[in-house]
Design a protein around this motif. Structure first.
Motif, PDB file in Angstrom:
ATOM      1  N   PRO A 138       0.893  -1.261  -0.017  1.00  0.00           N
ATOM      2  CA  PRO A 138      -0.026   0.124   0.110  1.00  0.00           C
ATOM      3  C   PRO A 138       0.802   1.167   0.106  1.00  0.00           C
ATOM      4  CG  PRO A 138      -0.128  -0.894   2.281  1.00  0.00           C
ATOM      5  CD  PRO A 138       0.792  -2.028   1.172  1.00  0.00           C
ATOM      6  N   SER A 139       0.558   2.369  -0.597  1.00  0.00           N
ATOM      7  CA  SER A 139       0.947   3.454  -0.621  1.00  0.00           C
ATOM      8  C   SER A 139       0.587   4.540   0.574  1.00  0.00           C
ATOM      9  CB  SER A 139       0.614   4.393  -1.895  1.00  0.00           C
ATOM     10  OG  SER A 139       1.441   5.241  -2.195  1.00  0.00           O
ATOM     11  N   PHE A 140       1.184   5.611   0.566  1.00  0.00           N
ATOM     12  CA  PHE A 140       0.877   6.691   1.562  1.00  0.00           C
ATOM     13  C   PHE A 140       1.163   8.165   1.016  1.00  0.00           C
ATOM     14  CE2 PHE A 140       5.566   5.932   1.962  1.00  0.00           C
ATOM     15  CZ  PHE A 140       5.934   7.047   2.194  1.00  0.00           C
ATOM     16  N   ASP A 141       0.720   9.104   1.676  1.00  0.00           N
ATOM     17  CA  ASP A 141       0.935  10.397   1.265  1.00  0.00           C
ATOM     18  C   ASP A 141       2.254  11.140   1.541  1.00  0.00           C
ATOM     19  OD1 ASP A 141       0.776  12.954   0.300  1.00  0.00           O
ATOM     20  OD2 ASP A 141      -1.024  13.577   1.772  1.00  0.00           O
ATOM     21  N   PRO A 142       3.320  11.202   0.692  1.00  0.00           N
ATOM     22  CA  PRO A 142       4.601  11.756   0.981  1.00  0.00           C
ATOM     23  C   PRO A 142       4.457  13.248   1.532  1.00  0.00           C
ATOM     24  CG  PRO A 142       4.424  11.647  -1.407  1.00  0.00           C
ATOM     25  CD  PRO A 142       3.186  11.066  -0.652  1.00  0.00           C
ATOM     26  N   ASN A 143       3.335  13.865   1.379  1.00  0.00           N
ATOM     27  CA  ASN A 143       3.476  15.198   1.842  1.00  0.00           C
ATOM     28  C   ASN A 143       3.358  15.322   3.353  1.00  0.00           C
ATOM     29  OD1 ASN A 143       3.216  16.838  -0.666  1.00  0.00           O
ATOM     30  ND2 ASN A 143       0.974  15.900  -1.129  1.00  0.00           N
ATOM     31  N   LEU A 144       2.936  14.344   3.952  1.00  0.00           N
ATOM     32  CA  LEU A 144       2.815  14.314   5.438  1.00  0.00           C
ATOM     33  C   LEU A 144       4.251  14.510   6.030  1.00  0.00           C
ATOM     34  CD1 LEU A 144       0.858  10.790   5.826  1.00  0.00           C
ATOM     35  CD2 LEU A 144       0.206  13.249   6.503  1.00  0.00           C
ATOM     36  N   PHE A 145       5.485  14.129   5.192  1.00  0.00           N
ATOM     37  CA  PHE A 145       6.738  14.424   5.685  1.00  0.00           C
ATOM     38  C   PHE A 145       7.149  15.497   5.262  1.00  0.00           C
ATOM     39  CE2 PHE A 145       5.590   9.753   5.627  1.00  0.00           C
ATOM     40  CZ  PHE A 145       6.401   9.477   6.657  1.00  0.00           C
ATOM     41  N   VAL A 146       6.483  16.506   4.861  1.00  0.00           N
ATOM     42  CA  VAL A 146       7.028  17.746   4.316  1.00  0.00           C
ATOM     43  C   VAL A 146       7.472  18.577   5.611  1.00  0.00           C
ATOM     44  CG1 VAL A 146       6.909  19.864   3.010  1.00  0.00           C
ATOM     45  CG2 VAL A 146       6.083  17.772   2.043  1.00  0.00           C
ATOM     46  N   THR A 147       6.652  18.805   6.363  1.00  0.00           N
ATOM     47  CA  THR A 147       6.940  19.484   7.635  1.00  0.00           C
ATOM     48  C   THR A 147       7.210  18.726   8.867  1.00  0.00           C
ATOM     49  OG1 THR A 147       4.515  19.894   7.871  1.00  0.00           O
ATOM     50  CG2 THR A 147       5.697  21.561   6.596  1.00  0.00           C
ATOM     51  N   GLY A 148       6.926  17.390   8.909  1.00  0.00           N
ATOM     52  CA  GLY A 148       7.185  16.715  10.163  1.00  0.00           C
ATOM     53  C   GLY A 148       6.049  15.751  10.501  1.00  0.00           C
ATOM     54  N   VAL A 149       5.976  14.599  10.339  1.00  0.00           N
ATOM     55  CA  VAL A 149       4.626  13.889  10.406  1.00  0.00           C
ATOM     56  C   VAL A 149       4.314  13.498  12.031  1.00  0.00           C
ATOM     57  CG1 VAL A 149       5.996  11.458  10.352  1.00  0.00           C
ATOM     58  CG2 VAL A 149       3.640  11.602   9.845  1.00  0.00           C
ATOM     59  N   PRO A 150       3.360  13.663  12.444  1.00  0.00           N
ATOM     60  CA  PRO A 150       3.066  13.188  13.762  1.00  0.00           C
ATOM     61  C   PRO A 150       3.512  11.972  14.147  1.00  0.00           C
ATOM     62  CG  PRO A 150       1.421  14.469  12.733  1.00  0.00           C
ATOM     63  CD  PRO A 150       2.062  14.073  11.558  1.00  0.00           C
ATOM     64  N   SER A 151       3.930  11.729  15.344  1.00  0.00           N
ATOM     65  CA  SER A 151       4.479  10.479  15.829  1.00  0.00           C
ATOM     66  C   SER A 151       3.552   9.359  15.917  1.00  0.00           C
ATOM     67  CB  SER A 151       4.986  10.615  17.217  1.00  0.00           C
ATOM     68  OG  SER A 151       4.337  10.978  18.297  1.00  0.00           O
ATOM     69  N   ARG A 152       2.258   9.580  16.081  1.00  0.00           N
ATOM     70  CA  ARG A 152       1.159   8.826  16.063  1.00  0.00           C
ATOM     71  C   ARG A 152       0.983   8.262  14.713  1.00  0.00           C
ATOM     72  NH1 ARG A 152      -4.502  10.132  18.738  1.00  0.00           N
ATOM     73  NH2 ARG A 152      -3.133  10.380  20.532  1.00  0.00           N
TER      74      ARG A 152
END
Length: 434
Positions: free
Chosen positions: A53-67
């Motif tokens: 499965p894929s994921f949205d890489p934009n989550l990692f642009v400004t820091g993805v929440p730990s949860r």
């Protein structure tokens, strides 16, 4: 010092990827886990390199929440792993194409017959064929079409593990590729030297000796054979090309300057007549009614036919197990499901490798139907291929149909959207510059 830095314009990078093919691959995979790679067999362009499965890489642009990160990293289907280049899998019966090339190089006559009675006795152990009732007399062509394990058990030591290892290197395994993306895995294909090195610190000197009985599992793509989806696509592209040791290309141009074609490489280290034997076996897999993936390989696009090879990779032992059906076991205990193919069979242009992780038994039930739908999208975007759709289809195959691993097989996997017909319009096989 924190904060963001302003962007600095760089050179335009044009990729070979096609967004429509990528999206179609994600669509047909649905909730399944695995990978798909599509290549152009004339120049090595990678049209699709999808991991699910894929994921949205934009989550990692400004820091993805730990949860959120924990949810992604702890999910058993591993969305953060790029399964196309960073995940390794047993190739199962798709590796029999490579074993066949090794046998032919070693001088095996492809017309020599081996009788399959459902098992092969070696030493004090019987190695079972997937067909418990056996396939009867098998030439190499028959063995590829029927995916007969006994044929490859019987023949494999004519080439030996070192011969298979060398063929694997020459066809695209055991290496990474210059595609501008790191974190590729090399995988493994055993050899005598590999085993000696692997066990060099073992005080038992016998552990460093390769025994002929160990070659049997290697020959059918099990044991310590591990490959990536990209390597499987390269193998299939090279077999389909038939001349060049094709190199995959993900970057078409940088700053308006085209990168070298993946076909500007040395010739393959295999005789063309040997490659033809393997190709004809793949044609039979997909187009003889008794082939392992006949029903799942019919494209419905005029006279265009696809050639392929199914594969089922075990993730657990089936010793003393009456049935390999995976309908009653959890996801992580199901076999991996693989399919490699090229099309058209008369003028090969595109190659595909599909791995459905824990897709179940066998390669015709989960991977092949998905490969067919993705291949249809690729072909429908090619103007020359669309012209062929108007031609009459080839004569329908006759005779009984037998899918590889018929136990538990289904004509279509649940959740795979099937194309209603030729509707896609032309678009270039290039992403936007970025």
């Amino acid at each position: 010092v924190g904060g963001s830095r302003p962007a600095v314009p760089g050179k335009d990078v044009v990729l070979t990827l096609d967004a429509d093919v990528q999206n179609r691959a994600l669509e047909v995979f649905g909730d399944e886990s695995g990978a798909c790679v599509v290549m152009e067999v004339r120049n090595g362009y990678i049209l699709c390199m999808m991991s699910a499965p894929s994921f949205d890489p934009n989550l990692f642009v400004t820091g993805v929440p730990s949860r959120t990160y924990r949810a992604l990293s702890d999910y058993e289907r591993k969305p953060l792993l790029d399964k196309a280049i960073g995940g390794v899998f047993h190739p199962g019966s798709t590796f029999k194409l490579t074993t066949s090339l090794a046998l032919l190089t070693a001088g095996v006559d492809p017309t020599e017959r081996v009788n399959c009675g459902g098992g092969y006795r070696f030493g004090n152990r019987t190695f079972r064929c997937w067909s418990r009732s056996g396939h009867g007399p098998q030439t190499m062509h028959d063995a590829i079409k029927n995916s007969c394990d006994v044929y490859f058990y019987h023949m494999c030591n004519r080439a030996g593990v070192d011969g298979i290892h060398e063929a694997a290197k020459n066809i695209g395994f055991l290496q990474t590729f210059d595609i501008g993306v790191d974190n590729q895995k090399r995988g493994s294909v055993p050899s005598q030297a590999w085993k000696a090195e692997y066990n060099k610190n073992n005080p038992n000197s016998d552990s460093r000796v390769w025994y002929p009985g160990e070659t049997l599992s290697v020959a059918i793509g099990q044991g310590d054979v591990n490959v990536t989806a990209l390597q499987l696509a390269v193998m299939t592209s090279r077999i389909a090309n038939g001349v060049k040791a094709l190199q995959p290309r993900l970057i078409k141009s940088v700053g308006g300057v085209d990168r070298p074609s993946g076909a500007e490489v040395p010739d393959l280290a295999f005789a063309r007549e040997h490659l033809d034997v393997v190709r004809q076996g793949m044609v039979a897999v997909a187009n003889d009614r008794s082939g392992g993936a006949y029903r799942q390989s019919q494209l419905g696009l005029g006279d265009i036919q696809m050639a392929g090879k199914t594969g089922t990779a075990q993730v657990r032992s089936y010793d003393n197990v009456g049935s390999r059906s995976s309908s009653s076991v959890g996801w992580a205990l199901k076999d991996h499901n693989l399919f490699v193919a090229f099309a058209p069979v008369d003028q090969p242009r595109y190659a595909i490798a599909v791995i459905v992780e824990h897709g179940g038994m066998a390669g015709s039930t989960a991977a092949a139907p998905r490969a067919r739908e993705i291949m249809r999208t690729v072909l429908l975007k090619d103007p020359e291929m669309r012209e062929r759709i108007t031609r009459p289809p080839p004569p329908e195959a006759t005779g009984p149909q037998l899918d590889e691993g018929a136990i538990g097989a289904a004509p279509e996997p649940v959740g795979v959207p099937v194309s209603p017909g030729p509707t896609a319009g032309p678009r270039p096989y290039l992403s936007e510059p970025r």
